[in-house]
Design an enzyme around this catalytic site. Structure first.
Site: not given
Length: 324
Positions: A138-140
């Protein structure tokens, strides 16, 4: 530190009938079989211009092979005591509800303080599993559910299930603009031609499919439920921007505050203060890698998205729109 790898070659007569991963290991002996397999699975390998993501694919004489991949420097991660919201764990897998701001894997600008560092502290034996068991990312600043494998066997099973599209990943998002109906975005994604830190819809890119449905409509925004059929970097963010409905708060793809006319100052401030993409992995469903039991988890919508949604509802109540 990353290096762009662009390799080309041709299948020889002696390699006819071999599996793709074995043939590539012969053609490019400077790279390990494991790395070559990762490149194939990630869609970085093409045969005669067509992307192939199955290591077992048979190859034949005179076929043109191309590899377009990013070679990342191996990072040695140290165990760090970082809080994790673990929603399920057994001897084979860990399911995590990732918080905003937590990077998944160490890299440039994020040498530590990542999910990988936290996993090594929580379960030291996971160092023996590639990428500390991380199956997908998942993106940051995207929140929500992720599954992590605690053994090599579990990781192999889950990666195969992900490639076969047998893992259900459902998201909730808030986007700009009022959408009238759900649909599907089936557009290839690849790295942006000039903005190398961004992805974009690119002709000839990797096949990418996102399904979405309208969950709630507001005056100038829409709450969506989305399901990934593929899992490309920034896929939902890129696909929504491509159809003109950028995720609220997205700092990369243009989700700047866009309050409707007559919006209250309170609503404008709430929009302005939302500093991340409004995206949450709300549901995860998979077959357990050991028992084969179908398991499903749900992660509550995070407080910041709940607050933003309530502000949108209040704005609609204060300024009713007939077509809603």
């Amino acid at each position: 530190m990353t290096q762009q790898i662009n390799l080309k070659s041709e299948i020889t007569a002696t390699q006819t009938g071999l599996r793709l991963d074995r043939a590539l290991a012969e053609l490019f002996p400077d790279y390990s079989r494991t790395r070559i397999k990762e490149w194939i699975l990630s869609g970085a390998v093409s045969i005669d211009g067509t992307t192939v993501d199955k290591p077992r694919e048979k190859v034949f004489e005179s076929q043109e092979i191309a590899i377009d991949a990013t070679l990342e420097e191996e990072v040695h991660a140290e165990a760090q005591d970082i809080d994790l919201n673990i929603v399920y764990e057994d001897d084979h897998i860990i399911v995590i509800n990732k918080q905003a701001g937590l990077v998944v894997h160490p890299g440039a600008g994020n040498a530590d303080g990542t999910l990988m560092n936290a996993l090594l502290h929580h379960h030291p034996e996971i160092e023996h599993v590639p990428r500390a068991g991380i199956v997908h990312r998942l993106d940051k600043d995207t929140t929500g559910l992720m599954v992590v494998a605690k053994t090599v066997e579990a990781q192999t099973h889950l990666v195969a299930a992900l490639q076969a599209r047998d893992i259900v990943r459902e998201y909730e998002a808030l986007v700009t603009g009022t959408m009238t109906a759900g649909g599907t975005v089936d557009e290839p994604i690849d790295r942006h031609e000039t903005k190398r830190t961004q992805m974009a819809v690119v002709h000839g890119g990797r096949p990418s499919v996102t399904h979405y449905r309208v969950a709630e409509k507001f005056r100038a925004h829409t709450r969506l439920r989305l399901r990934l059929e593929t899992g490309r970097t920034h896929q939902i963010r890129v696909h929504m921007a491509h159809i003109g409905h950028v995720l609220v708060g997205d700092p990369v793809y243009g989700g700047r505050p866009r309050p409707p006319k007559k919006a209250s100052e309170e609503f404008f401030d709430t929009l302005k203060d939302f500093k991340r993409q409004a995206l949450h992995a709300v549901r995860l469903e998979l077959a357990h890698p050991f028992t084969c039991e179908i398991m499903t988890w749900h992660a509550p919508i995070p407080d910041d998205m709940v607050k933003l949604t309530k502000a949108m509802r209040k704005d609609l109540e204060e300024n009713p729109v007939e077509y809603l």
